[in-house]
Motif scaffolding. Structure first.
Motif, mmCIF file in Angstrom:
data_model
loop_
_atom_site.group_PDB
_atom_site.id
_atom_site.type_symbol
_atom_site.label_atom_id
_atom_site.label_comp_id
_atom_site.label_asym_id
_atom_site.label_seq_id
_atom_site.Cartn_x
_atom_site.Cartn_y
_atom_site.Cartn_z
ATOM 1 N N CYS A 118 34.097 39.741 46.922
ATOM 2 C CA CYS A 118 35.301 40.331 47.527
ATOM 3 C C CYS A 118 36.293 39.216 47.840
ATOM 4 O O CYS A 118 35.987 38.043 47.645
ATOM 5 N N CYS A 119 37.484 39.606 48.293
ATOM 6 C CA CYS A 119 38.502 38.604 48.630
ATOM 7 C C CYS A 119 38.026 37.723 49.792
ATOM 8 O O CYS A 119 37.379 38.208 50.724
ATOM 9 N N GLN B 169 43.696 45.450 52.480
ATOM 10 C CA GLN B 169 42.417 45.436 51.743
ATOM 11 C C GLN B 169 41.223 45.398 52.697
ATOM 12 O O GLN B 169 40.202 46.020 52.453
ATOM 13 N N ALA B 170 41.389 44.643 53.779
ATOM 14 C CA ALA B 170 40.305 44.524 54.772
ATOM 15 C C ALA B 170 40.017 45.885 55.393
ATOM 16 O O ALA B 170 38.862 46.215 55.679
ATOM 17 N N VAL C 56 37.179 42.112 53.251
ATOM 18 C CA VAL C 56 37.741 40.766 53.066
ATOM 19 C C VAL C 56 36.952 39.845 53.987
ATOM 20 O O VAL C 56 36.683 40.188 55.137
ATOM 21 N N TYR D 98 42.379 30.650 48.780
ATOM 22 C CA TYR D 98 42.016 32.073 48.721
ATOM 23 C C TYR D 98 41.204 32.338 47.466
ATOM 24 O O TYR D 98 41.415 31.701 46.440
ATOM 25 N N LEU E 271 46.323 41.506 52.323
ATOM 26 C CA LEU E 271 44.885 41.297 52.568
ATOM 27 C C LEU E 271 44.403 42.124 53.764
ATOM 28 O O LEU E 271 43.264 42.601 53.786
#
Ligand code: UTP
Length: 278
Positions: free
Chosen positions: A155-156, A238-239, A244, A208, A235
């Motif tokens: 994942c990020c 996305q979290a 994240v 990142y 982000l």
């Protein structure tokens, strides 16, 4: 395998004027090596071999630096100076460089979005802000550490460090819960909060790992702090929808976007070089 690394390098570098009037900030040298070369070497050591650079007006020196200079090669061939080109020759021989321009400075999120054309829609990729110079004298470089973590969680990931409370307003800041030692699951992110309202003292620095779905999120993200498209906002989205991670890296980071950090990095590398000199 993460093979591509994006280098947003379109900023004006106003804190280094007049030096950055005609020269990219990323080409400022720490000793004899430009900042961006340190970043490219960190990416190579992490296994990347495709370097995607977001440039802007007045940044041609970056393109020239990562290309062969036949005149220079001819001039110093078989001289004692040849050794000085060893590292850059190795980079040019082993990496592919691609470039695109960010025409207007609309923020880091916008710069990364412009990188879509270079890194594609399929693969995860790394991002290095070359003015954050990272070292880890005791082991793997910061990007290598992050890619190892990516291979575990897919994942990020953002790199974070603890900063004093009175400096937190300069950074993107995370809020999260511990997943394992030095790794947090992000629940919230704020770009440049007031010192008093910051959700933690964990600041995001210029490393990142992003998954390609970030581009869709960025396309839908509205301009945030200072009217710029913020990667922090994308982000955060996305979290909230997925996962994240924030990783408290091993090593040291120099803020070479500031004069103070730049001098600190110069002294660090000078002392290191003297300590290892024969
Ligand atoms: P900075 O906030 O350090 O901005 O950007 P800057 O313009 O480089 O420097 P100052 O503040 O004017 O001195 C952080 C990183 O994001 C990139 C910059 O090139 C730098 O690597 N960036 C920022 C872009 O590529 N595009 C943007 O629109 C903004």
């Amino acid at each position: 395998m993460i093979q591509k690394c994006l280098f947003p390098a379109a900023g004006y570098g106003t804190r280094f004027l007049p030096a950055t009037k005609a020269m990219p900030k990323e080409m400022l040298p720490i000793l004899t090596k430009p900042l961006i070369q340190y970043g490219v070497e960190e990416a190579m050591n992490a296994g990347c071999n495709v370097m995607a650079v977001i440039t802007g007006r007045g940044k041609r020196a970056i393109t020239d630096h990562f290309d062969i200079s036949y005149e220079l090669e001819h001039q110093i061939q078989n001289s004692s100076k040849e050794v000085l080109l060893q590292e850059i020759r190795h980079i040019i021989a082993n990496c592919t460089f691609t470039y695109t321009r960010q025409n207007e400075m609309k923020g880091l999120g916008d710069a990364i979005l412009k990188g879509n054309v270079l890194v594609g829609k399929q693969d995860p990729f790394a991002v290095i802000l070359a003015d954050d110079l990272c070292v880890n004298p005791d082991g793997d470089g910061v990007l290598r550490q992050m890619i190892d973590l990516y291979n575990k969680y897919r994942c990020c990931i953002v790199a974070i460090m603890e900063v004093p409370k009175d400096e937190i307003h300069k950074y993107g800041v995370i809020e999260g819960s511990v997943l394992e030692e030095d790794v947090f699951v992000v629940s919230n992110m704020v770009e440049k909060p007031d010192n008093e309202s910051a959700p933690s003292n964990f600041a995001i620095i210029g490393r990142y790992i992003l998954t390609p779905d970030i581009f869709t999120v960025l396309q839908k993200t509205k301009p945030g702090k200072n009217g710029e498209l913020q990667i922090t906002d994308a982000l955060c989205e996305q979290a909230k929808k997925g996962m994240v991670l924030a990783y408290k890296f091993q090593g040291k980071r120099f803020d070479c976007g500031s004069v103070e950090g730049f001098v600190e990095a110069t002294n660090y590398f000078f002392e290191k070089e003297n300590a290892t000199a024969p």
